[in-house]
Design an enzyme around this catalytic site. Sequence first.
Site, mmCIF file in Angstrom:
data_model
loop_
_atom_site.group_PDB
_atom_site.id
_atom_site.type_symbol
_atom_site.label_atom_id
_atom_site.label_comp_id
_atom_site.label_asym_id
_atom_site.label_seq_id
_atom_site.Cartn_x
_atom_site.Cartn_y
_atom_site.Cartn_z
ATOM 1 N N ALA A 32 0.832 -1.201 0.000
ATOM 2 C CA ALA A 32 0.000 0.000 0.000
ATOM 3 C C ALA A 32 0.865 1.248 0.000
ATOM 4 O O ALA A 32 2.023 1.218 0.390
ATOM 5 C CB ALA A 32 -0.874 -0.011 1.246
ATOM 6 N N GLY A 73 0.875 -5.262 1.545
ATOM 7 C CA GLY A 73 -0.428 -5.523 0.945
ATOM 8 C C GLY A 73 -0.308 -6.340 -0.327
ATOM 9 O O GLY A 73 -1.223 -7.098 -0.674
ATOM 10 N N GLU A 76 -0.194 -9.826 0.781
ATOM 11 C CA GLU A 76 -1.525 -10.218 1.284
ATOM 12 C C GLU A 76 -2.471 -10.549 0.124
ATOM 13 O O GLU A 76 -3.250 -11.492 0.196
ATOM 14 C CB GLU A 76 -2.103 -9.097 2.155
ATOM 15 C CG GLU A 76 -1.312 -8.934 3.444
ATOM 16 C CD GLU A 76 -1.936 -7.913 4.375
ATOM 17 O OE1 GLU A 76 -1.874 -6.722 4.034
ATOM 18 O OE2 GLU A 76 -2.486 -8.310 5.410
ATOM 19 N N GLU A 96 5.117 -4.425 7.806
ATOM 20 C CA GLU A 96 4.273 -3.450 8.520
ATOM 21 C C GLU A 96 4.761 -3.144 9.922
ATOM 22 O O GLU A 96 4.650 -2.016 10.414
ATOM 23 C CB GLU A 96 2.830 -3.962 8.580
ATOM 24 C CG GLU A 96 2.072 -3.894 7.263
ATOM 25 C CD GLU A 96 2.372 -5.027 6.291
ATOM 26 O OE1 GLU A 96 3.289 -5.843 6.558
ATOM 27 O OE2 GLU A 96 1.691 -5.102 5.255
#
Length: 669
Positions: A32, A73, A76, A96
């Site tokens: 992200a 992300g 993910e 993260e």
Amino acid sequence: MAAAQGVDRALGDGSVRAIVLTGAHGLFSAGADIREFNTPKARAEPNLPTLIAAVEASQKPVIAAIGGTCMGGGLELALGCHFRVATAGASIALPEVKLGILPGAGGTQRLPRALGLEAALNMIVSGATVPAAKLRGAALFDEVVDGDALAAALAFARRIVAEGRPAKRLRDVALREPNAEAFLQFARTTVAAVSAGYPAPLKCIDAVAAALKPFEEGVRIERELFVQLLESPESRGLRHAFFAERAAARIPGVDENARARPIERAAVIGAGTMGSGIATSLASAGLPVTLVEAKQEALDRGMASIRRNVEAAVKRGKVDAAAAERTFARVEPGLGYDDIAQADLVIEAVFEDMDVKLGVFRELDRRAKPGAILASNTSTLDLDRIAAATQRPQDLIGMHFFSPAHVMKLLEVVRGAKTSDAVLVSAMQLAKRIGKTAVVARVCDGFIGNRMLEQYVRQALFLLDEGASPQQVDRALERFGMAMGPFRVSDLAGNDIGWSIRKRRYVEKPGVVYSRIADRLCESGRFGQKTGAGWYRYEPGRREALPDPAVDALIAEYRRERGLEPRQIGEEEIVQRCVYALVNEGAQLLDEGIALRASDIDVVYLTGYGFPRYRGGPMFHADTVGLYNVVRAMRRFAADPRLARGDPGFWKPAPLLAKLAAEGKTFND
Ligand code: NAD
């Protein structure tokens, strides 16, 4: 989100039998845009969890083609796909935690189902990057190929369609880990011991533990923990630190045509503490270095110290023995300046004495090739005076390394009045090449870091005058998060360094009040670790700082002589006085244009002075407290008669700080 539209189109198109997801430029996705965290943009639909849910629910098989980086992300999303094909050179990470949060789009639930609890937990808690080649055979990847990930994924897609192979969804995997509880307990204890001040690592463990529960419940727990962390002050501090480091590389107003000069060969003048560290740093990055000394003995000592540095790097597992040998071989010792003419960059690290430095630079001016960058590692001397002693002031720049120079990340790049933009850009680029975090400063005594440090230490010493012990001050600041309190730091660096600077100050700035307690300590020969005694005592061969009744007696006697009435001082006062001393001097540096931006000051303190990263740096910390509150505390200190003896002028807010506080603004607005 373009990816969501693409997936929707493929799902709706009857002629599509399978879907392959890949990223541009050979990457999968680096995750992200963290600038969008916690903003309406990040929450706008379709957001990442929605996209992942759509991919996972797809009746057509979805295959992730993973080439290059697949992080955060991005990983993910790949975990939400039914199959994953990676090239061996790809690397994956869930970083993260480094920003004080955790993977909040199912990463903590799916990765354990793909890698097992232990391996997934290690990745999530450390944020480490793992090469795909290391994960061959794990359920995470259906194929790890040596060639192109996209081509392999397309071939794989055709094969599974032909075979009619059913989609595999990680959410359907039940995690069976008979020893999970014991492992998680062990992980919690280990992580708690090393993550004081950082809530994210333990919450990562809680989230991974939830992967043992039914998938939907685990996802709900992950989301809750994610939101808690996102709003934590620690995550805000870490995110600020992340952006501050990137911002430091940008220099406003630099001529955009200024090009970095090529640097293929360097020379270092002076092979003492700093020169040998700087040479190690340059050579480790692959640059050939000539190390120049005035005397053979000093040169031998310098080379021996470089040898110790590279050997230590092998011991710490940073490099292998062959690489260390190559680094050492890149340093060529020399007496005199004969080889200087080949150097594209010369860094001077001789004694901190103006006359000695002027002599060196006059010599360099005669011998260095035209266009060579001439840098000084001076900590306090006027770079512009040194530059004026040469015919090429535009080529002079300060490169202020921190000790030990081959270890410490921080480099203050000091821009003289006449330093050319090309030389500035070259120094910044070199910093990057040798793995340093560079911050630009203008010329002043102490630049950013040490000029602020002087006020911090002055305040710490006043606290001793007033009744605190060195242990109390250190403990308070260490609990605040400083890597080491000021007295332990001083014992490590050598108390005589501060002493010699103070002696100069007494002459240059007779109006400025200093506590004389540290001078008393030095007069008794307690220079710190190197003499086995300083603010603490040290057992031979050990670095542990042990309280010493002799120091308490010395302080008590000093107070008696000066009629100082000791009082109990609380931790909060200790922290506020020391940290606000940093903040006020930082604001002064901004006012004077020595530092370009408040976040640069934060970077200096985070990378060079052990300021807790989760607090974002002193200026960001002040913003968090509220500048109005900082100024109010400073006014309280100024008005307190028990402090006034220190220096009544000390607490006058710098104009910028006063202005921002009055306007309700922050340094980082
Ligand atoms: P040092 O005394 O350990 O080393 C200085 C070396 O320079 C000595 O080996 C000396 O023989 C050599 N030298 C002196 N005159 C010379 C000449 N004309 N030609 C060649 N060599 C010569 O000192 P240091 O601690 O390494 O400091 C060097 C510089 O770095 C100083 O300007 C200092 O302010 C700065 N600095 C020091 C630190 C630190 O923590 N020690 C940190 C940042 C910057």
